[in-house]
Design a protein around this motif. Structure first.
Motif, mmCIF file in Angstrom:
data_model
loop_
_atom_site.group_PDB
_atom_site.id
_atom_site.type_symbol
_atom_site.label_atom_id
_atom_site.label_comp_id
_atom_site.label_asym_id
_atom_site.label_seq_id
_atom_site.Cartn_x
_atom_site.Cartn_y
_atom_site.Cartn_z
ATOM 1 N N ILE A 36 0.863 -1.175 0.000
ATOM 2 C CA ILE A 36 0.000 0.000 0.000
ATOM 3 C C ILE A 36 0.904 1.232 0.000
ATOM 4 N N GLU A 37 0.823 2.011 -1.066
ATOM 5 C CA GLU A 37 1.675 3.185 -1.249
ATOM 6 C C GLU A 37 3.148 2.827 -1.052
ATOM 7 N N GLY A 38 3.529 1.644 -1.553
ATOM 8 C CA GLY A 38 4.917 1.197 -1.506
ATOM 9 C C GLY A 38 5.338 0.534 -0.207
ATOM 10 N N ARG A 39 4.456 0.484 0.760
ATOM 11 C CA ARG A 39 4.788 -0.128 2.060
ATOM 12 C C ARG A 39 4.160 -1.513 2.159
ATOM 13 N N PRO A 40 4.949 -2.501 2.604
ATOM 14 C CA PRO A 40 4.395 -3.850 2.720
ATOM 15 C C PRO A 40 3.380 -3.937 3.858
ATOM 16 N N ARG A 41 2.342 -4.709 3.615
ATOM 17 C CA ARG A 41 1.307 -4.933 4.630
ATOM 18 C C ARG A 41 0.790 -6.364 4.488
ATOM 19 N N LYS A 42 0.681 -7.032 5.614
ATOM 20 C CA LYS A 42 0.148 -8.395 5.608
ATOM 21 C C LYS A 42 -1.367 -8.324 5.431
ATOM 22 N N THR A 43 -1.896 -9.228 4.626
ATOM 23 C CA THR A 43 -3.331 -9.269 4.391
ATOM 24 C C THR A 43 -3.814 -10.704 4.517
ATOM 25 N N ARG A 44 -5.083 -10.872 4.757
ATOM 26 C CA ARG A 44 -5.631 -12.229 4.808
ATOM 27 C C ARG A 44 -7.081 -12.219 4.351
ATOM 28 N N PHE A 45 -7.481 -13.353 3.802
ATOM 29 C CA PHE A 45 -8.830 -13.538 3.290
ATOM 30 C C PHE A 45 -9.299 -14.933 3.689
ATOM 31 N N TYR A 46 -10.609 -15.090 3.796
ATOM 32 C CA TYR A 46 -11.125 -16.429 4.065
ATOM 33 C C TYR A 46 -10.793 -17.353 2.904
ATOM 34 N N ARG A 47 -10.349 -18.540 3.222
ATOM 35 C CA ARG A 47 -10.008 -19.520 2.189
ATOM 36 C C ARG A 47 -11.231 -19.838 1.333
ATOM 37 N N SER A 48 -12.403 -19.827 1.936
ATOM 38 C CA SER A 48 -13.640 -20.137 1.197
ATOM 39 C C SER A 48 -13.927 -19.096 0.109
ATOM 40 N N SER A 49 -13.379 -17.879 0.256
ATOM 41 C CA SER A 49 -13.639 -16.851 -0.754
ATOM 42 C C SER A 49 -12.870 -17.088 -2.052
ATOM 43 N N LEU A 50 -11.916 -18.021 -2.047
ATOM 44 C CA LEU A 50 -11.159 -18.322 -3.265
ATOM 45 C C LEU A 50 -12.054 -18.824 -4.391
ATOM 46 N N ASP A 51 -13.148 -19.451 -4.036
ATOM 47 C CA ASP A 51 -14.038 -20.025 -5.044
ATOM 48 C C ASP A 51 -15.188 -19.100 -5.434
ATOM 49 N N GLU A 52 -15.273 -17.919 -4.815
ATOM 50 C CA GLU A 52 -16.373 -17.003 -5.125
ATOM 51 C C GLU A 52 -16.227 -16.423 -6.532
ATOM 52 N N ILE A 53 -17.355 -16.060 -7.099
ATOM 53 C CA ILE A 53 -17.411 -15.463 -8.435
ATOM 54 C C ILE A 53 -17.881 -14.014 -8.291
ATOM 55 N N VAL A 54 -17.247 -13.111 -9.021
ATOM 56 C CA VAL A 54 -17.695 -11.714 -9.066
ATOM 57 C C VAL A 54 -18.779 -11.650 -10.134
ATOM 58 N N PRO A 55 -20.034 -11.442 -9.733
ATOM 59 C CA PRO A 55 -21.145 -11.516 -10.687
ATOM 60 C C PRO A 55 -21.013 -10.582 -11.882
ATOM 61 N N ALA A 56 -20.602 -9.343 -11.668
ATOM 62 C CA ALA A 56 -20.535 -8.377 -12.768
ATOM 63 C C ALA A 56 -19.520 -8.796 -13.832
ATOM 64 N N LEU A 57 -18.489 -9.525 -13.416
ATOM 65 C CA LEU A 57 -17.450 -9.949 -14.355
ATOM 66 C C LEU A 57 -17.581 -11.402 -14.778
ATOM 67 N N ASN A 58 -18.352 -12.162 -13.997
ATOM 68 C CA ASN A 58 -18.500 -13.606 -14.203
ATOM 69 C C ASN A 58 -17.122 -14.298 -14.197
ATOM 70 N N LYS A 59 -16.260 -13.845 -13.262
ATOM 71 C CA LYS A 59 -14.920 -14.418 -13.094
ATOM 72 C C LYS A 59 -14.686 -14.708 -11.631
ATOM 73 N N LYS A 60 -13.730 -15.601 -11.361
ATOM 74 C CA LYS A 60 -13.375 -15.900 -9.981
ATOM 75 C C LYS A 60 -12.842 -14.647 -9.300
ATOM 76 N N ALA A 61 -13.161 -14.498 -8.021
ATOM 77 C CA ALA A 61 -12.740 -13.325 -7.261
ATOM 78 C C ALA A 61 -11.218 -13.285 -7.113
ATOM 79 N N PHE A 62 -10.602 -14.437 -6.919
ATOM 80 C CA PHE A 62 -9.158 -14.524 -6.762
ATOM 81 C C PHE A 62 -8.592 -15.435 -7.842
ATOM 82 N N GLU A 63 -7.538 -14.963 -8.488
ATOM 83 C CA GLU A 63 -6.931 -15.757 -9.550
ATOM 84 C C GLU A 63 -5.427 -15.468 -9.596
#
Length: 94
Positions: A36-63
């Motif tokens: 973020i603005e060149g500074r490292p930051r740890k982030t995390r997401f639910y593992r279950s969200s890996l399979d979610e689809i973004v409806p407007a794009l009809n693509k996987k949320a994470f790829e």
């Protein structure tokens, strides 16, 4: 996915948090490193969200969109320093 993979988060709005480096899985979370603005930051997401689809794009949320070897480079650099430290320690220089 493997450590060092670069992922896109299609739920993110800002470019700084749209891409991150996958570091691994901890429990129910995937853990990553974003800049973020060149500074490292740890982030995390639910593992279950890996399979979610973004409806407007009809693509996987994470790829996976790329890969970086920075983890291997950092590991080699640390090992090099530890070997030198060990060598000096054995000679009682430190």
């Amino acid at each position: 996915m493997k450590k060092g993979d670069i992922l896109i988060n299609r739920f993110a709005g800002h470019i700084d948090c749209r891409y991150f480096i996958y570091l691994g899985t901890v429990g129910d979370y995937i853990v990553g490193l974003e800049f973020i603005e060149g500074r490292p930051r740890k982030t995390r997401f639910y593992r279950s969200s890996l399979d979610e689809i973004v409806p407007a794009l009809n693509k996987k949320a994470f790829e996976v969109v790329g890969h970086t070897d920075f983890l291997n480079i950092a590991k080699k650099d640390l090992e090099s320093i530890k070997k030198e430290d060990d060598r000096l320690w054995k000679k009682k220089i430190l």
